[in-house]
Design a protein around this motif. Structure first.
Motif, PDB file in Angstrom:
ATOM      1  N   THR A  55       0.713  -1.340   0.047  1.00 18.15           N
ATOM      2  CA  THR A  55       0.081   0.124   0.120  1.00 18.15           C
ATOM      3  C   THR A  55       1.000   1.314   0.089  1.00 18.15           C
ATOM      4  OG1 THR A  55      -0.019   0.267   2.484  1.00 18.15           O
ATOM      5  CG2 THR A  55      -1.815  -1.052   1.263  1.00 18.15           C
ATOM      6  N   THR A  56       2.171   1.250  -0.137  1.00 14.79           N
ATOM      7  CA  THR A  56       3.103   2.389  -0.164  1.00 14.79           C
ATOM      8  C   THR A  56       3.618   2.496   1.404  1.00 14.79           C
ATOM      9  OG1 THR A  56       1.828   4.058   0.217  1.00 14.79           O
ATOM     10  CG2 THR A  56       2.132   3.485  -2.017  1.00 14.79           C
ATOM     11  N   ALA A  57       3.208   1.631   2.439  1.00 17.21           N
ATOM     12  CA  ALA A  57       3.602   1.933   3.905  1.00 17.21           C
ATOM     13  C   ALA A  57       5.107   1.629   3.943  1.00 17.21           C
ATOM     14  CB  ALA A  57       2.702   0.799   4.666  1.00 17.21           C
ATOM     15  N   VAL A  58       5.561   2.445   5.073  1.00 17.87           N
ATOM     16  CA  VAL A  58       7.134   2.165   5.301  1.00 17.87           C
ATOM     17  C   VAL A  58       6.956   1.111   6.372  1.00 17.87           C
ATOM     18  CG1 VAL A  58       7.975   4.383   4.388  1.00 17.87           C
ATOM     19  CG2 VAL A  58       7.145   3.997   6.696  1.00 17.87           C
ATOM     20  N   SER A  59       8.285   0.597   6.814  1.00 17.14           N
ATOM     21  CA  SER A  59       8.162  -0.312   7.838  1.00 17.14           C
ATOM     22  C   SER A  59       7.623   0.086   9.120  1.00 17.14           C
ATOM     23  CB  SER A  59       9.790  -0.983   7.953  1.00 17.14           C
ATOM     24  OG  SER A  59      10.581   0.042   8.270  1.00 17.14           O
ATOM     25  N   SER A  60       7.908   1.169   9.615  1.00 20.23           N
ATOM     26  CA  SER A  60       7.646   1.665  10.922  1.00 20.23           C
ATOM     27  C   SER A  60       6.052   1.852  10.836  1.00 20.23           C
ATOM     28  CB  SER A  60       7.940   2.923  11.430  1.00 20.23           C
ATOM     29  OG  SER A  60       7.765   4.019  10.535  1.00 20.23           O
ATOM     30  N   GLU A  61       5.425   2.287   9.772  1.00 13.41           N
ATOM     31  CA  GLU A  61       3.970   2.337   9.704  1.00 13.41           C
ATOM     32  C   GLU A  61       3.217   1.034   9.530  1.00 13.41           C
ATOM     33  OE1 GLU A  61       2.850   6.178   7.146  1.00 13.41           O
ATOM     34  OE2 GLU A  61       3.978   4.765   5.705  1.00 13.41           O
ATOM     35  N   ILE A  62       3.948   0.021   9.079  1.00  7.32           N
ATOM     36  CA  ILE A  62       3.331  -1.294   9.057  1.00  7.32           C
ATOM     37  C   ILE A  62       3.249  -2.087  10.396  1.00  7.32           C
ATOM     38  CG2 ILE A  62       3.805  -3.747   8.349  1.00  7.32           C
ATOM     39  CD1 ILE A  62       5.414  -2.775   5.767  1.00  7.32           C
ATOM     40  N   LYS A  75      12.190  -0.795  17.596  1.00  6.86           N
ATOM     41  CA  LYS A  75      12.157  -2.313  17.813  1.00  6.86           C
ATOM     42  C   LYS A  75      11.056  -3.031  16.953  1.00  6.86           C
ATOM     43  CE  LYS A  75      12.304  -5.839  21.295  1.00  6.86           C
ATOM     44  NZ  LYS A  75      12.527  -6.156  22.781  1.00  6.86           N
ATOM     45  N   ALA A  76      10.050  -2.240  16.942  1.00  6.46           N
ATOM     46  CA  ALA A  76       8.887  -2.839  16.182  1.00  6.46           C
ATOM     47  C   ALA A  76       9.389  -2.847  14.546  1.00  6.46           C
ATOM     48  CB  ALA A  76       7.667  -2.087  16.356  1.00  6.46           C
ATOM     49  N   GLN A  77       9.718  -1.671  14.094  1.00  5.93           N
ATOM     50  CA  GLN A  77      10.288  -1.263  12.877  1.00  5.93           C
ATOM     51  C   GLN A  77      11.209  -2.479  12.525  1.00  5.93           C
ATOM     52  OE1 GLN A  77      12.308   2.261  12.116  1.00  5.93           O
ATOM     53  NE2 GLN A  77      12.138   1.792   9.990  1.00  5.93           N
TER      54      GLN A  77
END
Length: 313
Positions: free
Chosen positions: A166-173, A243-245
């Motif tokens: 969807t174009t999300a970056v890793s931290s957004e995911i 850490k979540a990213q």
């Protein structure tokens, strides 16, 4: 045994083997189509490439898929084109991806084969750090997302990949929660929270991504998960933070590894987001709208991410 019967059996065996390989020209693309992981354009191009590969192996005397070696694959990938000129790097990558798709489909069909292309190194397509994936590579990654250990971990990887589309970056995911999905019965849009460098926005799921997210939401709904439950991150750290990213980056990296792409010098987890932006542009969306959909605050930055060289040289 009559002499003519002895002479006819090798010919019959060769004919049967040739028929077996000819069948693979259709049965392998049928597996690709049934998976739902690939676009129609990718299916068409990869099917043509696969058919040429099989024809080449028949001429070389191969009788079963087990005869396909690294040397055979290398010769095919590096073969000169019809014009008599060396193949371009992009063409070689496309050929190798089609072969990887093919070997995976062969295993799905029950053939005891590995994937010799995993040892087939190619020059990078670009000099960038995270080029956009191609459509065929994305399809291969979709197939690969559920590999590895079965169960929740594989579904989590697939969900992370779906949100990345969807174009999300890793931290957004890592920060996307159950409440951020528009419709649990037919998910199409996900609210992306943005970052310090990216604006909050809505991300549109692909058809494949919608199927994956819907399946995951059904699992969470059956468990009566609250709306605040993260879709992908299961750790104790704050979703969206370092850490979540990192956990999401590891999940995307695992998919790339299963697809045989992790060693490519110009492919990173960000290559998925950059593919998503490029797909919007190739679909006819103006670059300024693409930048908005990617949450980018700079047209130049968005163009660089998706591999668009729009400035005059």
């Amino acid at each position: 045994m009559a002499k003519n019967e002895q002479q006819s059996r090798p010919a019959e065996k060769a004919t049967a083997a040739s028929f077996l390989l000819s069948e693979l020209k259709n049965s392998v693309p049928a597996v690709w189509k049934d998976s739902g992981d690939y676009s129609n354009q990718t299916l068409l191009r990869s099917s043509e490439t696969w058919a040429r590969f099989i024809t080449r192996q028949q001429k070389l005397g191969a009788t079963t898929p087990a005869d396909f070696t690294l040397q055979h694959c290398h010769a095919f990938v590096w073969a000169f084109g019809a014009s008599g000129q060396p193949a371009e790097v992009a063409t070689m990558h496309a050929r190798r991806t089609a072969l990887r798709m093919g070997f995976r489909a062969l295993r799905d069909l029950g053939h005891d084969v590995g994937d010799p292309t995993l040892d087939l190194a190619l020059p990078p397509r670009t000099g960038t750090a995270a080029r956009p994936l191609t459509d065929a590579e994305v399809g291969l990654c979709r197939t690969s997302a559920r590999l590895g250990e079965a169960g929740a971990a594989s579904l989590q990887r697939a969900v992370a990949w779906a949100i990345g589309e969807t174009t999300a970056v890793s931290s957004e995911i890592s920060a996307v929660r159950v409440r951020d999905v528009d419709d649990h019965e037919d998910p199409r849009w996900i609210r992306l929270p943005g970052t310090r460098r990216h604006d909050a926005r809505l991300g549109e799921l692909t058809d494949w991504g919608s199927t994956i997210v819907k399946r995951h939401l059904q699992v969470l709904d059956e468990r009566s998960a609250p709306p605040s439950t993260p879709l992908t991150y299961k750790g104790d750290a704050e979703p969206g933070q370092a850490k979540a990213q990192a956990a999401v980056c590891n999940a995307l990296g695992a998919v790339l590894k299963f697809a045989g792409l992790a060693a490519e010098p110009d492919i990173r987890p960000a290559s998925l987001r950059n593919w998503a932006g490029r797909a919007l542009l190739d679909g006819g969306m103006p670059i300024e709208h693409v930048a908005r959909r990617m949450g980018s605050r700079s047209l130049d930055a968005a163009a660089e991410d998706i591999g668009l060289h729009w400035r005059a040289t």
